[in-house]
Write a protein that holds these residues in place. Structure first.
Motif, PDB file in Angstrom:
ATOM      1  N   ASP A  61      40.217  33.400  41.640  1.00  0.00           N
ATOM      2  CA  ASP A  61      39.871  34.059  40.333  1.00  0.00           C
ATOM      3  C   ASP A  61      38.961  35.376  40.603  1.00  0.00           C
ATOM      4  O   ASP A  61      38.375  35.827  39.513  1.00  0.00           O
ATOM      5  N   GLN A  62      39.138  35.996  41.793  1.00  0.00           N
ATOM      6  CA  GLN A  62      38.377  37.089  41.905  1.00  0.00           C
ATOM      7  C   GLN A  62      39.107  37.887  42.998  1.00  0.00           C
ATOM      8  O   GLN A  62      39.696  37.648  44.218  1.00  0.00           O
ATOM      9  N   TRP A  63      39.482  39.425  42.546  1.00  0.00           N
ATOM     10  CA  TRP A  63      39.960  40.267  43.658  1.00  0.00           C
ATOM     11  C   TRP A  63      39.263  41.378  43.494  1.00  0.00           C
ATOM     12  O   TRP A  63      38.439  41.986  42.427  1.00  0.00           O
ATOM     13  N   ILE A  68      35.659  44.077  40.418  1.00  0.00           N
ATOM     14  CA  ILE A  68      36.047  42.753  40.493  1.00  0.00           C
ATOM     15  C   ILE A  68      36.887  42.513  39.299  1.00  0.00           C
ATOM     16  O   ILE A  68      36.594  42.670  38.430  1.00  0.00           O
ATOM     17  N   TYR A  69      38.311  42.005  39.596  1.00  0.00           N
ATOM     18  CA  TYR A  69      39.333  41.712  38.725  1.00  0.00           C
ATOM     19  C   TYR A  69      39.525  40.387  38.629  1.00  0.00           C
ATOM     20  O   TYR A  69      39.653  39.680  39.654  1.00  0.00           O
ATOM     21  N   ARG A  70      39.402  39.509  37.297  1.00  0.00           N
ATOM     22  CA  ARG A  70      39.600  38.197  37.233  1.00  0.00           C
ATOM     23  C   ARG A  70      40.719  37.820  36.260  1.00  0.00           C
ATOM     24  O   ARG A  70      40.690  38.351  35.109  1.00  0.00           O
ATOM     25  N   ARG A  79      41.669  39.785  48.180  1.00  0.00           N
ATOM     26  CA  ARG A  79      41.267  38.484  47.562  1.00  0.00           C
ATOM     27  C   ARG A  79      40.247  37.659  48.018  1.00  0.00           C
ATOM     28  O   ARG A  79      40.156  37.473  49.062  1.00  0.00           O
ATOM     29  N   SER A  90      41.283  35.088  35.124  1.00  0.00           N
ATOM     30  CA  SER A  90      41.080  34.310  33.788  1.00  0.00           C
ATOM     31  C   SER A  90      40.532  35.112  32.612  1.00  0.00           C
ATOM     32  O   SER A  90      40.628  35.066  31.337  1.00  0.00           O
ATOM     33  N   ARG A  91      39.685  36.491  33.027  1.00  0.00           N
ATOM     34  CA  ARG A  91      39.312  37.313  32.073  1.00  0.00           C
ATOM     35  C   ARG A  91      40.588  37.947  31.464  1.00  0.00           C
ATOM     36  O   ARG A  91      40.485  38.264  30.241  1.00  0.00           O
ATOM     37  N   HIS A  92      41.507  38.406  32.410  1.00  0.00           N
ATOM     38  CA  HIS A  92      42.523  38.779  31.625  1.00  0.00           C
ATOM     39  C   HIS A  92      43.403  38.161  30.770  1.00  0.00           C
ATOM     40  O   HIS A  92      43.794  38.606  29.674  1.00  0.00           O
TER      41      HIS A  92
END
Length: 410
Positions: free
Chosen positions: A218-220, A171-173, A214, A175-177
């Motif tokens: 905020d989650q991919w 999971i890529y976020r 998607r 917001s984290r990036h």
């Protein structure tokens, strides 16, 4: 015979009463004998032949290749060169390995003008015919220009590596990036939101290709082989050959140039293993010898007692600066506007008004009201012609900062 054959069989057994057809039958049998030698027809009984299902496409392809061979011979003769047809190499797609050589022919492949065909006299001693070339990639290449044609670029993008590296449990976020980007602080101009938005736009494109999913804003969902699939997707979309124009100048113009030429880069690298002892490879070897003598005469190189050649320190950068200074002064006289050299590390701003093609490469003309400068060109600024641009000069290149993309070091 193809039209008359039944289930690919044709019966040419003699008919005693058909005297007029004997001559035609003889011609057909002689042709069938030739096709038999080519393994395109088989005689099952005297006068009874089976035509191969490959007959028509094979003959058509042979005819096309014959036309291509004649085109290549004509292009070579126009350049005063002769090559053994056995060295001709016809590429139906982008070459699997890079080809370096001079352009000897360049013509449209279709009536719509969407693709080009190039004939390239290679340093490997072969003459290459490559079709399906994107015209925009070779606009600056002329007859005699030195280019490199290779397979489609399948190198992964830095953005894809960043996305894969930040994904946790697939999971890529964003917001984290964004948090990570602010912590690292390596985004020029501090446009962190724009930086992360660019990654999200990349994911949107890959979502449409079925590579990313998607979940919400905020989650991919990122597959384990994300980078490889993204690179393969790019290669499939841009399946045309990857092209670099190594020099728009032919060998003769490079030999006496005051700038940093393709020959100079070869001299500095000292590697000649790719140069054939015949054809264009031999011509490049001779041109390198003459260019070396030119540097000795100009004081940019010296012969050592052991026969080796010692070149001026930072030869390439020195030659580039020398040519840019000379070209800038010539342009200044035409523009009635002072020229100023851009220093390494300097931020250059002004209107992008055009380009100048030098032996050191292609340069962008950036003007202010009271002066102008020349800086290395890159394709990304072409759409900015007539507009204000900004970039940082760094080691013979420029990191352009354009619009919302500024700070990405395009």
């Amino acid at each position: 015979m193809i039209a008359e054959a039944e289930d690919r069989f044709i019966d040419l057994r003699p008919e005693p009463d058909d005297l007029r057809g004997q001559a035609d039958r003889t011609l057909r049998l002689r042709r069938l004998g030739k096709l038999g030698d080519m393994e395109l027809a088989t005689e099952h009984a005297p006068g009874v032949w089976e035509l191969s299902d490959r007959l028509e496409p094979t003959l058509r392809e042979l005819g096309e290749r014959g036309d291509i061979n004649r085109t290549m011979q004509q292009a070579l003769r126009a350049e005063g060169a002769e090559r053994d047809p056995m060295t001709f190499q016809i590429h139906d797609a982008a070459p699997a390995a890079p080809i370096v050589g001079r352009v000897i022919d360049k013509h449209l492949s279709d009536e719509l003008g969407e693709t080009l065909t190039l004939v390239v006299d290679g340093v490997d001693g072969r003459t290459h015919h490559i079709s399906g070339i994107d015209p925009t990639r070779v606009e600056d290449a002329r007859i005699g220009s030195v280019i490199e044609i290779g397979p489609p670029d399948s190198t992964g993008r830095p953005s894809d590596r960043a996305i894969a590296g930040l994904a946790e449990d697939g999971i890529y976020r964003p917001s984290r990036h964004l948090e990570q980007a602010r912590f690292d602080g390596h985004v020029p101009n501090g446009d962190y939101e724009g930086f992360v938005d660019a990654h999200v736009r990349r994911l949107e494109a890959l979502r449409r290709a079925g590579i990313a999913e998607r979940i919400d804003a905020d989650q991919w969902r990122i597959p384990s082989d994300f980078e490889a699939r993204a690179a393969a997707h790019d290669a499939g979309r841009n399946g045309r050959a990857n092209i670099r124009i190594l020099s728009t100048f032919d060998l003769e113009r490079q030999i006496g140039s005051d700038g940093a030429t393709w020959l100079d880069r070869r001299l500095v690298s000292t590697d000649t293993s790719d140069l054939s002892p015949a054809g264009f490879g031999a011509q490049v070897r001779e041109a390198m010898d003459r260019r070396r003598d030119h540097h000795v005469d100009q004081g940019d190189a010296a012969r050592q007692p052991d026969g080796r050649i010692a070149y001026r320190r930072n030869l390439i950068a020195t030659l580039r600066e020398r040519e840019v200074a000379r070209a800038g002064e010539e342009l200044a006289a035409k523009k009635s506007l002072p020229f100023r050299m851009a220093a390494d590390g300097e931020t250059v701003t002004g209107a992008f008004t055009g380009t100048a093609q030098l032996s050191s490469g292609k340069f962008a003309i950036v003007e202010k009201s009271h002066e102008f400068t020349l800086v290395p060109w890159r394709p990304v600024i072409d759409r900015q012609l007539g507009r204000e641009v900004m970039g940082v000069v760094q080691g013979g290149s420029v990191s352009w900062q354009l619009g919302r993309q500024r700070g990405l070091g395009i």
